[in-house]
Design a protein around this motif. Structure first.
Motif, PDB file in Angstrom:
ATOM      1  N   PRO A 352       1.971  23.846  36.633  1.00 17.04           N
ATOM      2  CA  PRO A 352       2.818  22.652  36.759  1.00 17.04           C
ATOM      3  C   PRO A 352       2.239  21.411  36.105  1.00 17.04           C
ATOM      4  N   GLU A 353       0.916  21.341  35.968  1.00 20.27           N
ATOM      5  CA  GLU A 353       0.280  20.138  35.428  1.00 20.27           C
ATOM      6  C   GLU A 353      -0.144  20.300  33.971  1.00 20.27           C
ATOM      7  N   GLY A 354       0.170  21.426  33.371  1.00 21.11           N
ATOM      8  CA  GLY A 354      -0.234  21.636  31.985  1.00 21.11           C
ATOM      9  C   GLY A 354      -1.729  21.779  31.832  1.00 21.11           C
ATOM     10  N   THR A 355      -2.370  22.453  32.759  1.00 22.28           N
ATOM     11  CA  THR A 355      -3.824  22.602  32.737  1.00 22.28           C
ATOM     12  C   THR A 355      -4.294  23.407  31.533  1.00 22.28           C
ATOM     13  N   GLU A 356      -3.570  24.478  31.195  1.00 19.44           N
ATOM     14  CA  GLU A 356      -3.988  25.352  30.098  1.00 19.44           C
ATOM     15  C   GLU A 356      -3.036  25.302  28.909  1.00 19.44           C
ATOM     16  N   GLY A 357      -2.054  24.454  28.953  1.00 18.66           N
ATOM     17  CA  GLY A 357      -1.063  24.371  27.901  1.00 18.66           C
ATOM     18  C   GLY A 357       0.117  23.566  28.394  1.00 18.66           C
ATOM     19  N   PRO A 358       1.264  23.638  27.713  1.00 21.45           N
ATOM     20  CA  PRO A 358       2.440  22.921  28.199  1.00 21.45           C
ATOM     21  C   PRO A 358       2.803  23.371  29.613  1.00 21.45           C
ATOM     22  N   PRO A 359       3.206  22.464  30.500  1.00 21.64           N
ATOM     23  CA  PRO A 359       3.607  22.853  31.852  1.00 21.64           C
ATOM     24  C   PRO A 359       4.685  23.937  31.803  1.00 21.64           C
ATOM     25  N   LEU A 374      -1.856  27.370  38.687  1.00 23.00           N
ATOM     26  CA  LEU A 374      -3.011  26.835  37.964  1.00 23.00           C
ATOM     27  C   LEU A 374      -3.101  25.339  38.230  1.00 23.00           C
ATOM     28  N   ALA A 375      -3.890  24.968  39.193  1.00 19.58           N
ATOM     29  CA  ALA A 375      -4.048  23.564  39.572  1.00 19.58           C
ATOM     30  C   ALA A 375      -5.332  23.422  40.366  1.00 19.58           C
ATOM     31  N   GLY A 376      -5.765  22.180  40.532  1.00  9.29           N
ATOM     32  CA  GLY A 376      -6.953  21.906  41.334  1.00  9.29           C
ATOM     33  C   GLY A 376      -8.215  21.886  40.492  1.00  9.29           C
ATOM     34  N   ASP A 377      -9.345  21.732  41.162  1.00 12.40           N
ATOM     35  CA  ASP A 377     -10.638  21.673  40.486  1.00 12.40           C
ATOM     36  C   ASP A 377     -11.077  23.061  40.035  1.00 12.40           C
TER      37      ASP A 377
END
Length: 489
Positions: A352-359, A374-377
């Motif tokens: 949802p946050e685009g951590t590894e690419g577009p959301p 896929l989110a968080g630390d």
């Protein structure tokens, strides 16, 4: 212990990528350690999706972890202060002194580099106060003068830290005289003045046949010859950092009773998880690339880590591997997913946050009743515990994301009293976030027995150290180590 006088330092750069810089530094680290010196490895900037968790809770490139092991030094984020981890559309994840600081495309990173040199020099200074000698590895090619502005990886660092350089050329790829002399030609005179010696690596045959070549390189460049280094075949037994090593064609092992198929995806990471299996004589490890079919007679499909899980899951489906894996399971086959591979086995992955690419989100392989967000630390931690069958294990976690679902009630392992991972209801599909599983001799033996074969009794970690000892002897025999110490300052 803080030293009164900073350590000497010497930098090893290459005429290109994959000329053997990492291996040379690892071998020298062990050789000088055996001579009684306290050695620290250092690489200002690395690009790799194969990383290791450090004692101070960060991550560095796998090559620096191997070099630190060769030197008997605990892993520190300062050994590799800038780590670039290639992803998909977003370019690369930028890790600075062990911590993720964001993503950057190539052009953006060239601007960002201007701000990183002070932190690189800070890390170098900290290591230098703890050692007798710091062995520094450059990145890529020293002759990339188009990237010289704001450089922190090669001559930019050497000049800023006032560290002499030894240049490595690879004779195995051909044109080594031109590559070494050509580097001297294109470099700025002040950069070229930092280079004090050269090594010709990966020689095969009679060294006397290249004596004139070594002399000519010295005459053309004005640099001192440190040595002609023969090809070291046992390098294949050491953990690889570069995914190029995965391009080696799979060769069927005579007499092997276990076939393990590994789909090779674009952003594969922590693929050194495969090395202990490759070392087992009873295991036929098959790397399956797009355009190939997962063998119908394999005993296990192994999905390893990914730096861009959603992107790689799309690639897996585009290659038709999802169809092959489903057929494998219908035939009663077994599947194990490690980290990103575990996430792919679930019903869905969302970012949802685009951590590894577009959301976005994607449907998984649905072989486990779990879903991943896929989110968080990022979790970076060495761990120990026991697997589902009560066998002790040790390894490490390096991932972003939380995976939940009904199959988590059947945990893969217990870590610190907490359940970890998931197992399908029929017990034939497993998922875990643990890396290093097969480096643990107890676990590897249990898995090979479970798959109908047997372990060789190999002590994997002792085997790596034995290779490092042989590599150190190789360096002592063929390089001028006393001369290298004189060059260092």
């Amino acid at each position: 212990m803080v030293r009164v006088k900073p350590a000497r330092a010497l930098m090893f750069q290459g005429t290109g990528s994959d000329v053997g810089k990492s291996l040379v530094v690892a071998g020298l680290a062990r050789a000088f350690t055996l001579r009684g010196l306290k050695i620290m490895p250092f690489k200002p900037q690395n690009m790799s999706n194969n990383a290791a968790v450090t004692a101070d809770g960060g991550e560095i490139g796998r090559a620096q972890a191997l070099q630190a092991r060769a030197a008997g030094a605990p892993l520190s984020v300062h050994m590799n202060p800038v780590l670039l981890k290639p992803q998909s559309e977003v370019g690369a994840q930028v890790v600075v002194q062990g911590r993720v600081e964001g993503n950057a495309k190539a052009a953006e990173y060239q601007i960002l580099k201007r701000t990183l040199m002070p932190r690189v020099l800070e890390s170098f200074g900290l290591l230098r106060n703890q050692a007798d000698l710091v062995l520094i590895e450059g990145a890529g090619s020293a002759s990339e003068i188009n990237l010289r502005q704001n450089d922190i990886a090669n001559m930019g660092f050497a000049r800023a830290a006032d560290v002499p350089v030894v240049l490595i050329g690879d004779i195995d790829r051909g044109g080594v005289i031109a590559s070494l002399a050509g580097t001297r030609l294109v470099l700025d005179p002040e950069d070229a003045a930092m280079i004090r010696g050269f090594i010709v690596n990966r020689f095969r045959g009679d060294p006397a046949l290249f004596a004139d070549g070594m002399r000519m390189i010295g005459e053309l460049t004005g640099w001192h010859s440190v040595g002609l280094l023969p090809h070291f075949a046992d390098a294949a037994r050491l953990p690889a950092e570069d995914a190029l090593g995965l391009n080696t064609p799979s060769v069927r092992k005579a007499g092997a009773r276990i076939r393990i198929a590994v789909p090779i995806l674009p952003h594969i990471s922590n693929f050194d998880d495969l090395d202990p299996l490759e070392a087992e004589p009873d295991v036929d490890l098959i790397r399956v690339r797009p355009g190939q079919v997962i063998p119908g007679d394999c005993d296990l499909v192994l999905l390893v880590g990914s730096k861009a899980t959603i992107f790689d899951l799309r690639a897996l489906k585009a290659a038709g591997f999802d169809v092959d894996i489903a057929a494998h399971v219908r035939r009663g086959g077994r599947v194990l997913g490690l980290c990103g591979g575990y996430q792919m086995l679930g019903k869905a992955i969302s970012d949802p946050e685009g951590t590894e690419g577009p959301p976005g989100s994607i449907e998984g392989l649905a072989l486990l009743d779990v879903e991943t967000v896929l989110a968080g630390d990022k979790r970076l931690e060495a761990v120990a515990g026991a697997s589902f069958d009560g066998i002790s294990l040790s390894g490490y976690e390096m991932h972003i994301g939380r995976t939940t679902g009904a199959d988590c009630r059947r945990s893969f392992a217990t870590i610190g009293g907490n359940p970890e991972g998931a197992i399908s209801a029929d017990g034939r599909v497993w998922g875990t976030y643990l890396h290093g599983l097969f480096s643990d001799d107890r676990q590897r033996s249990a898995w090979l027995t479970r798959l109908g074969g047997s372990a060789s009794g190999l002590d994997y970690e002792a085997g790596v150290d034995a290779v490092l000892d042989r590599l150190a002897g190789h360096m002592e025999k063929h390089l001028d180590l006393d001369g290298l110490l004189k060059l260092a300052r």
